[in-house]
Motif scaffolding. Structure first.
Motif, PDB file in Angstrom:
ATOM      1  N   ARG A  43       0.841  -1.325  -0.223  1.00  0.00           N
ATOM      2  CA  ARG A  43       0.047   0.378  -0.068  1.00  0.00           C
ATOM      3  C   ARG A  43       0.599   1.493  -0.246  1.00  0.00           C
ATOM      4  O   ARG A  43       0.044   2.191   0.227  1.00  0.00           O
ATOM      5  N   LEU A  45       3.943   3.819  -1.595  1.00  0.00           N
ATOM      6  CA  LEU A  45       4.773   4.527  -2.788  1.00  0.00           C
ATOM      7  C   LEU A  45       5.858   5.258  -2.477  1.00  0.00           C
ATOM      8  O   LEU A  45       6.981   4.728  -3.451  1.00  0.00           O
ATOM      9  N   LYS A  66      -1.299   6.105  -0.999  1.00  0.00           N
ATOM     10  CA  LYS A  66      -2.669   7.436  -1.221  1.00  0.00           C
ATOM     11  C   LYS A  66      -3.053   8.021  -0.044  1.00  0.00           C
ATOM     12  O   LYS A  66      -3.518   8.188  -0.033  1.00  0.00           O
TER      13      LYS A  66
END
Length: 91
Positions: A43, A45, A66
């Motif tokens: 999950r 980045l 995100k």
């Protein structure tokens, strides 16, 4: 000609004040404590490293998700595992 100089001076002063304000608000954004959440590498980045400065009191790893940022203890084994996972995913 004088009004043009006054306008230019006012514009430069405004620009200086605005950039000073933006710089001060950017430096105020930092981790002040660590999150206790256990994160999943899939999950995330990426991450950045926060060093201890005048405005940021602690060393931290800031994980990027995100639309979110999570502050983690850089000495935690879970944090180290997440960093290694993200580094393996880098192209």
């Amino acid at each position: 000609m004088t009004s043009g100089r006054v306008f230019l001076l006012a514009a430069l002063c405004s620009l200086f004040i605005l950039t000073t304000f933006i710089d001060s608000t950017e430096s105020a954004r930092c981790c002040l404590c660590y999150s206790r959440r256990h994160l999943k590498c899939s999950r995330l980045l990426g991450y950045t490293i926060q060093t201890s400065t005048a405005s940021c009191d602690i060393e931290a790893i800031i994980f990027h998700g995100k639309g979110t940022f999570i502050c983690a203890d850089p000495l935690s084994s879970h944090t180290q595992k997440l960093k290694r996972c993200l580094e393996r995913r880098r192209p």
